[in-house]
Design a protein around this motif. Structure first.
Motif, mmCIF file in Angstrom:
data_model
loop_
_atom_site.group_PDB
_atom_site.id
_atom_site.type_symbol
_atom_site.label_atom_id
_atom_site.label_comp_id
_atom_site.label_asym_id
_atom_site.label_seq_id
_atom_site.Cartn_x
_atom_site.Cartn_y
_atom_site.Cartn_z
ATOM 1 N N MET A 1 0.846 -1.164 0.000
ATOM 2 C CA MET A 1 0.000 0.000 0.000
ATOM 3 C C MET A 1 0.896 1.232 0.000
ATOM 4 O O MET A 1 1.816 1.324 0.810
ATOM 5 C CB MET A 1 -0.899 -0.038 1.229
ATOM 6 N N PRO A 2 0.654 2.197 -0.881
ATOM 7 C CA PRO A 2 1.487 3.387 -0.935
ATOM 8 C C PRO A 2 1.453 4.162 0.377
ATOM 9 O O PRO A 2 0.465 4.158 1.095
ATOM 10 C CB PRO A 2 0.866 4.219 -2.068
ATOM 11 N N ASP A 3 2.595 4.825 0.668
ATOM 12 C CA ASP A 3 2.650 5.653 1.873
ATOM 13 C C ASP A 3 1.538 6.684 1.852
ATOM 14 O O ASP A 3 1.210 7.251 0.822
ATOM 15 C CB ASP A 3 4.008 6.355 1.965
ATOM 16 N N GLY A 4 0.973 6.942 3.016
ATOM 17 C CA GLY A 4 -0.082 7.939 3.123
ATOM 18 C C GLY A 4 -1.474 7.399 2.847
ATOM 19 O O GLY A 4 -2.457 8.066 3.086
ATOM 20 N N GLN A 5 -1.570 6.172 2.328
ATOM 21 C CA GLN A 5 -2.876 5.562 2.065
ATOM 22 C C GLN A 5 -3.335 4.817 3.323
ATOM 23 O O GLN A 5 -2.565 4.045 3.898
ATOM 24 C CB GLN A 5 -2.788 4.561 0.905
ATOM 25 N N PRO A 6 -4.556 5.037 3.772
ATOM 26 C CA PRO A 6 -5.030 4.308 4.949
ATOM 27 C C PRO A 6 -5.235 2.831 4.610
ATOM 28 O O PRO A 6 -5.567 2.481 3.477
ATOM 29 C CB PRO A 6 -6.367 4.981 5.278
ATOM 30 N N ALA A 7 -4.996 1.982 5.592
ATOM 31 C CA ALA A 7 -5.234 0.553 5.412
ATOM 32 C C ALA A 7 -6.725 0.305 5.219
ATOM 33 O O ALA A 7 -7.552 0.946 5.864
ATOM 34 C CB ALA A 7 -4.724 -0.221 6.624
ATOM 35 N N ARG A 8 -7.043 -0.589 4.305
ATOM 36 C CA ARG A 8 -8.447 -0.928 4.095
ATOM 37 C C ARG A 8 -8.754 -2.189 4.892
ATOM 38 O O ARG A 8 -7.888 -3.019 5.113
ATOM 39 C CB ARG A 8 -8.715 -1.105 2.605
ATOM 40 N N ALA A 9 -10.008 -2.304 5.322
ATOM 41 C CA ALA A 9 -10.338 -3.381 6.243
ATOM 42 C C ALA A 9 -11.647 -4.055 5.878
ATOM 43 O O ALA A 9 -12.559 -3.438 5.330
ATOM 44 C CB ALA A 9 -10.433 -2.831 7.658
ATOM 45 N N PHE A 10 -11.714 -5.327 6.204
ATOM 46 C CA PHE A 10 -12.927 -6.124 6.124
ATOM 47 C C PHE A 10 -12.881 -7.022 7.343
ATOM 48 O O PHE A 10 -11.864 -7.658 7.621
ATOM 49 C CB PHE A 10 -12.947 -6.947 4.830
ATOM 50 N N HIS A 11 -13.948 -7.059 8.117
ATOM 51 C CA HIS A 11 -13.966 -7.781 9.385
ATOM 52 C C HIS A 11 -14.859 -9.013 9.284
ATOM 53 O O HIS A 11 -15.881 -8.988 8.600
ATOM 54 C CB HIS A 11 -14.465 -6.869 10.500
ATOM 55 N N VAL A 12 -14.474 -10.054 10.016
ATOM 56 C CA VAL A 12 -15.235 -11.306 10.051
ATOM 57 C C VAL A 12 -15.536 -11.623 11.512
ATOM 58 O O VAL A 12 -14.616 -11.667 12.337
ATOM 59 C CB VAL A 12 -14.427 -12.452 9.410
ATOM 60 N N THR A 13 -16.805 -11.822 11.827
ATOM 61 C CA THR A 13 -17.163 -12.156 13.206
ATOM 62 C C THR A 13 -16.793 -13.600 13.510
ATOM 63 O O THR A 13 -16.695 -14.442 12.603
ATOM 64 C CB THR A 13 -18.669 -11.965 13.467
ATOM 65 N N PRO A 14 -16.586 -13.917 14.790
ATOM 66 C CA PRO A 14 -16.313 -15.306 15.155
ATOM 67 C C PRO A 14 -17.426 -16.256 14.695
ATOM 68 O O PRO A 14 -17.152 -17.380 14.266
ATOM 69 C CB PRO A 14 -16.206 -15.260 16.684
ATOM 70 N N ARG A 15 -18.682 -15.817 14.742
ATOM 71 C CA ARG A 15 -19.804 -16.672 14.310
ATOM 72 C C ARG A 15 -19.719 -16.966 12.816
ATOM 73 O O ARG A 15 -19.964 -18.083 12.379
ATOM 74 C CB ARG A 15 -21.141 -15.997 14.652
ATOM 75 N N ALA A 16 -19.367 -15.965 12.007
ATOM 76 C CA ALA A 16 -19.204 -16.192 10.572
ATOM 77 C C ALA A 16 -18.044 -17.153 10.320
ATOM 78 O O ALA A 16 -18.149 -18.046 9.472
ATOM 79 C CB ALA A 16 -18.978 -14.868 9.846
ATOM 80 N N ALA A 17 -16.962 -16.988 11.065
ATOM 81 C CA ALA A 17 -15.813 -17.886 10.903
ATOM 82 C C ALA A 17 -16.196 -19.330 11.224
ATOM 83 O O ALA A 17 -15.797 -20.265 10.506
ATOM 84 C CB ALA A 17 -14.664 -17.422 11.795
ATOM 85 N N GLU A 18 -16.976 -19.518 12.285
ATOM 86 C CA GLU A 18 -17.443 -20.870 12.636
ATOM 87 C C GLU A 18 -18.247 -21.481 11.492
ATOM 88 O O GLU A 18 -18.093 -22.659 11.165
ATOM 89 C CB GLU A 18 -18.336 -20.822 13.878
ATOM 90 N N GLU A 19 -19.121 -20.702 10.899
ATOM 91 C CA GLU A 19 -19.968 -21.220 9.825
ATOM 92 C C GLU A 19 -19.153 -21.511 8.571
ATOM 93 O O GLU A 19 -19.411 -22.486 7.872
ATOM 94 C CB GLU A 19 -21.107 -20.256 9.519
ATOM 95 N N ILE A 20 -18.172 -20.676 8.265
ATOM 96 C CA ILE A 20 -17.299 -20.943 7.112
ATOM 97 C C ILE A 20 -16.597 -22.283 7.310
ATOM 98 O O ILE A 20 -16.562 -23.111 6.399
ATOM 99 C CB ILE A 20 -16.263 -19.809 6.935
ATOM 100 N N ALA A 21 -16.064 -22.508 8.506
ATOM 101 C CA ALA A 21 -15.385 -23.766 8.796
ATOM 102 C C ALA A 21 -16.345 -24.953 8.663
ATOM 103 O O ALA A 21 -15.990 -26.003 8.105
ATOM 104 C CB ALA A 21 -14.767 -23.729 10.189
ATOM 105 N N ALA A 22 -17.568 -24.792 9.148
ATOM 106 C CA ALA A 22 -18.558 -25.874 9.077
ATOM 107 C C ALA A 22 -18.944 -26.171 7.630
ATOM 108 O O ALA A 22 -19.053 -27.341 7.232
ATOM 109 C CB ALA A 22 -19.795 -25.513 9.894
ATOM 110 N N ILE A 23 -19.147 -25.139 6.829
ATOM 111 C CA ILE A 23 -19.499 -25.336 5.414
ATOM 112 C C ILE A 23 -18.354 -26.022 4.684
ATOM 113 O O ILE A 23 -18.567 -26.981 3.927
ATOM 114 C CB ILE A 23 -19.849 -23.988 4.747
ATOM 115 N N ALA A 24 -17.131 -25.552 4.902
ATOM 116 C CA ALA A 24 -15.971 -26.157 4.242
ATOM 117 C C ALA A 24 -15.826 -27.622 4.639
ATOM 118 O O ALA A 24 -15.550 -28.481 3.779
ATOM 119 C CB ALA A 24 -14.713 -25.369 4.581
ATOM 120 N N ALA A 25 -16.035 -27.942 5.906
ATOM 121 C CA ALA A 25 -15.938 -29.329 6.370
ATOM 122 C C ALA A 25 -17.008 -30.201 5.724
ATOM 123 O O ALA A 25 -16.726 -31.325 5.280
ATOM 124 C CB ALA A 25 -16.038 -29.381 7.896
#
Length: 116
Positions: free
Chosen positions: A1-25
C-alpha cells in the motif's frame, strides 16, 4: 500500500468464521476459505457473492479469523471497505450478512445494495 494511504479493512465475526469452517468441512474442503465478492446486479445495482475457494488470489485481502480465511479481491474491497461479515440464523433460513457502511440502500433479500 502506498505511503499515506489508509489501510483498508474487512472484518469477520467469530460466528461467521465458525460457519465458514462448518461449510468447508461439510463440502470435504476443510482448508478452503470463503471468497466474498461484489458484482453488478441484483435489484439495487450491486450484489454480494459467496463461494468456497482453496487459495487466495495474488491481490486479495486475506482475513484470518479462528483458523478460517476470507478472501476479498481489490475491486470488491472498494465496495466492502469497513464492512463486517456475520452469520444470521432465523426460522426462515440462515445466511451470511454483510454490514456495509458504504451501502445507502438495499433490498429485502440482504444480498443487493447500492452505494452513493
Amino acid at each position: 500500500m502506498p505511503d499515506g494511504q489508509p489501510a483498508r479493512a474487512f472484518h469477520v465475526t467469530p460466528r461467521a468464521a465458525e460457519e465458514i469452517a462448518a461449510i468447508a468441512a461439510r463440502e470435504g474442503r476443510a482448508q478452503a476459505g470463503l471468497r466474498v465478492t461484489v458484482s453488478a446486479g441484483g435489484c439495487s445495482g450491486l450484489q454480494y457473492g459467496f463461494a468456497l475457494e482453496d487459495a487466495a488470489g495474488e491481490d486479495d485481502l486475506v482475513v484470518a479469523q479462528n483458523g478460517t480465511r476470507v478472501f476479498v479481491d481489490a475491486v470488491s474491497l472498494d465496495f466492502l471497505d469497513g464492512s463486517q461479515l456475520d452469520w444470521h440464523e432465523a426460522l426462515i433460513g440462515s445466511h451470511f450478512v454483510v454490514r456495509n457502511p458504504q451501502a445507502v440502500s438495499g433490498c429485502g433479500c440482504g444480498v443487493s445494495f447500492a452505494v452513493a
